[in-house]
Design a protein around this motif. Structure first.
Motif, PDB file in Angstrom:
ATOM      1  N   GLU A   8       0.859  -1.188   0.000  1.00 22.24           N
ATOM      2  CA  GLU A   8       0.000   0.000   0.000  1.00 22.24           C
ATOM      3  C   GLU A   8       0.888   1.229   0.000  1.00 22.24           C
ATOM      4  N   THR A   9       0.636   2.136  -0.920  1.00 16.76           N
ATOM      5  CA  THR A   9       1.463   3.335  -1.041  1.00 16.76           C
ATOM      6  C   THR A   9       0.596   4.586  -0.968  1.00 16.76           C
ATOM      7  N   VAL A  10       1.232   5.676  -0.561  1.00 18.03           N
ATOM      8  CA  VAL A  10       0.589   6.992  -0.522  1.00 18.03           C
ATOM      9  C   VAL A  10       1.547   7.977  -1.177  1.00 18.03           C
ATOM     10  N   MET A  11       1.025   8.770  -2.122  1.00 18.76           N
ATOM     11  CA  MET A  11       1.854   9.745  -2.814  1.00 18.76           C
ATOM     12  C   MET A  11       2.391  10.779  -1.831  1.00 18.76           C
ATOM     13  N   ALA A  12       3.690  11.046  -1.910  1.00 18.55           N
ATOM     14  CA  ALA A  12       4.302  12.040  -1.037  1.00 18.55           C
ATOM     15  C   ALA A  12       3.836  13.437  -1.427  1.00 18.55           C
ATOM     16  N   THR A  13       3.605  14.284  -0.435  1.00 21.02           N
ATOM     17  CA  THR A  13       3.172  15.651  -0.704  1.00 21.02           C
ATOM     18  C   THR A  13       4.337  16.483  -1.234  1.00 21.02           C
ATOM     19  N   SER A  14       4.005  17.634  -1.795  1.00 16.20           N
ATOM     20  CA  SER A  14       5.017  18.466  -2.454  1.00 16.20           C
ATOM     21  C   SER A  14       6.045  19.034  -1.485  1.00 16.20           C
ATOM     22  N   ASP A  15       5.723  19.076  -0.176  1.00 16.44           N
ATOM     23  CA  ASP A  15       6.658  19.633   0.806  1.00 16.44           C
ATOM     24  C   ASP A  15       7.609  18.587   1.378  1.00 16.44           C
ATOM     25  N   VAL A  16       7.552  17.359   0.858  1.00 16.93           N
ATOM     26  CA  VAL A  16       8.371  16.258   1.390  1.00 16.93           C
ATOM     27  C   VAL A  16       9.274  15.730   0.290  1.00 16.93           C
ATOM     28  N   ASP A  17      10.547  15.538   0.621  1.00 24.66           N
ATOM     29  CA  ASP A  17      11.509  14.918  -0.291  1.00 24.66           C
ATOM     30  C   ASP A  17      11.948  13.588   0.311  1.00 24.66           C
ATOM     31  N   LEU A  18      11.511  12.500  -0.305  1.00 20.05           N
ATOM     32  CA  LEU A  18      11.846  11.162   0.199  1.00 20.05           C
ATOM     33  C   LEU A  18      13.221  10.695  -0.244  1.00 20.05           C
ATOM     34  N   GLY A  19      13.896  11.494  -1.050  1.00 14.60           N
ATOM     35  CA  GLY A  19      15.251  11.138  -1.471  1.00 14.60           C
ATOM     36  C   GLY A  19      15.264  10.117  -2.588  1.00 14.60           C
ATOM     37  N   LYS A  20      16.401   9.433  -2.704  1.00 18.24           N
ATOM     38  CA  LYS A  20      16.594   8.442  -3.755  1.00 18.24           C
ATOM     39  C   LYS A  20      17.074   7.122  -3.162  1.00 18.24           C
ATOM     40  N   THR A  21      16.938   6.061  -3.946  1.00 23.55           N
ATOM     41  CA  THR A  21      17.429   4.755  -3.539  1.00 23.55           C
ATOM     42  C   THR A  21      18.928   4.664  -3.801  1.00 23.55           C
ATOM     43  N   SER A  22      19.519   3.572  -3.392  1.00 23.88           N
ATOM     44  CA  SER A  22      20.958   3.382  -3.619  1.00 23.88           C
ATOM     45  C   SER A  22      21.288   3.241  -5.095  1.00 23.88           C
ATOM     46  N   THR A  23      20.271   2.935  -5.921  1.00 27.53           N
ATOM     47  CA  THR A  23      20.486   2.822  -7.361  1.00 27.53           C
ATOM     48  C   THR A  23      20.183   4.130  -8.085  1.00 27.53           C
ATOM     49  N   GLY A  24      19.799   5.177  -7.345  1.00 22.76           N
ATOM     50  CA  GLY A  24      19.542   6.476  -7.953  1.00 22.76           C
ATOM     51  C   GLY A  24      18.108   6.715  -8.355  1.00 22.76           C
ATOM     52  N   ASN A  25      17.192   5.778  -8.087  1.00 20.49           N
ATOM     53  CA  ASN A  25      15.789   5.960  -8.432  1.00 20.49           C
ATOM     54  C   ASN A  25      15.115   6.899  -7.434  1.00 20.49           C
ATOM     55  N   PRO A  26      14.362   7.892  -7.908  1.00 18.21           N
ATOM     56  CA  PRO A  26      13.670   8.794  -6.974  1.00 18.21           C
ATOM     57  C   PRO A  26      12.520   8.083  -6.262  1.00 18.21           C
ATOM     58  N   LYS A  27      12.305   8.437  -5.009  1.00 16.89           N
ATOM     59  CA  LYS A  27      11.232   7.845  -4.208  1.00 16.89           C
ATOM     60  C   LYS A  27      10.090   8.860  -4.128  1.00 16.89           C
ATOM     61  N   ARG A  28       8.926   8.486  -4.648  1.00 18.19           N
ATOM     62  CA  ARG A  28       7.774   9.388  -4.695  1.00 18.19           C
ATOM     63  C   ARG A  28       6.613   8.926  -3.816  1.00 18.19           C
ATOM     64  N   PHE A  29       6.716   7.744  -3.236  1.00 17.78           N
ATOM     65  CA  PHE A  29       5.606   7.198  -2.456  1.00 17.78           C
ATOM     66  C   PHE A  29       6.054   6.835  -1.035  1.00 17.78           C
ATOM     67  N   TRP A  30       5.139   7.056  -0.098  1.00 16.46           N
ATOM     68  CA  TRP A  30       5.293   6.503   1.242  1.00 16.46           C
ATOM     69  C   TRP A  30       4.827   5.049   1.200  1.00 16.46           C
ATOM     70  N   LEU A  31       5.592   4.158   1.789  1.00 17.42           N
ATOM     71  CA  LEU A  31       5.197   2.746   1.858  1.00 17.42           C
ATOM     72  C   LEU A  31       4.501   2.508   3.193  1.00 17.42           C
ATOM     73  N   THR A  32       3.193   2.678   3.182  1.00 17.85           N
ATOM     74  CA  THR A  32       2.418   2.501   4.409  1.00 17.85           C
ATOM     75  C   THR A  32       2.209   1.028   4.751  1.00 17.85           C
ATOM     76  N   GLN A  33       2.378   0.153   3.769  1.00 17.24           N
ATOM     77  CA  GLN A  33       2.259  -1.294   4.021  1.00 17.24           C
ATOM     78  C   GLN A  33       3.102  -2.060   3.008  1.00 17.24           C
TER      79      GLN A  33
END
Length: 206
Positions: free
Chosen positions: A75-100
């Motif tokens: 289950e994912t939730v889109m991150a709001t515009s005021d939050v930067d979740l950063g990137k993975t170790s492979t350089g992929n941007p993270k745009r979702f919160w993983l709620t489950q």
């Protein structure tokens, strides 16, 4: 009579063959693994327990779609515009919160199909096979690191931002329609074309 003798000989031959194997191993050193003090080392590529490096997960849901028994729940939730979740170790941007991110190993068939489509290689099998439980619910592993309070906060912020964006779109649409309406009103009306003289009627009178 011949058949009885042949079957009897086959029976005794099988017994002597088995006893011969036992006697040969009786004089050899024991190779028994003293489990659990001594454990068998699994071969490379062995399919065992699934593990997820949640820091590298982007919530693409490809692993859950590839699973033939639906043992992965995401289950994912889109991150709001005021939050930067950063990137993975492979350089992929993270745009979702993983709620489950749950994996039910009681349903898993160890096919390893979920690991191949992952773009960040965050899900893979680890050489761990000692995880038997008396309660099957304990075989559901939770990999999301968000607390229930954080999940509620994230969902609330996402819903609020989505509602604000919806209102903004509606406002822009109304403004666009109003401008189009005003433009249509201010547009000068085309002048009527002057009537052409009726030449046919003049020809008839002449």
């Amino acid at each position: 009579m011949t058949t009885v003798i042949r079957e009897g000989w086959t029976t005794f031959k099988s017994i002597f063959t088995g006893m011969g194997v036992t006697i040969r191993h009786f004089f050899k050193p024991a190779v028994t693994e003293l489990y659990p003090e001594e454990k068998v080392e699994l071969p490379k590529g062995a399919r065992a327990k699934l593990y997820v490096n949640i820091d590298d997960c982007i919530g693409c849901n490809l692993c859950a779609r590839a699973c033939p028994v639906n043992c992965i729940d995401i289950e994912t939730v889109m991150a709001t515009s005021d939050v930067d979740l950063g990137k993975t170790s492979t350089g992929n941007p993270k745009r979702f919160w993983l709620t489950q991110f749950d994996i039910d190993m009681a349903k898993c068939m160890y096919c390893d199909l979920c690991t191949f489509p992952c773009p960040t290689d965050c899900i893979y099998m680890v050489p761990e096979y000692e995880y038997s439980e008396f309660d099957r619910t304990n075989l559901v592993y939770h990999f999301s690191d968000l607390t229930p309070e954080k999940v509620d906060e994230v969902k609330e912020k996402a819903e609020k931002e989505a509602e604000e964006k919806k209102k903004e779109r509606e406002r822009k649409m109304k403004e666009k329609k109003a401008k189009a309406k005003d433009k249509a009103k201010s547009k000068p009306k085309p002048k009527p074309k002057p009537k052409q003289p009726d030449n046919k009627k003049d020809d008839e009178e002449s």
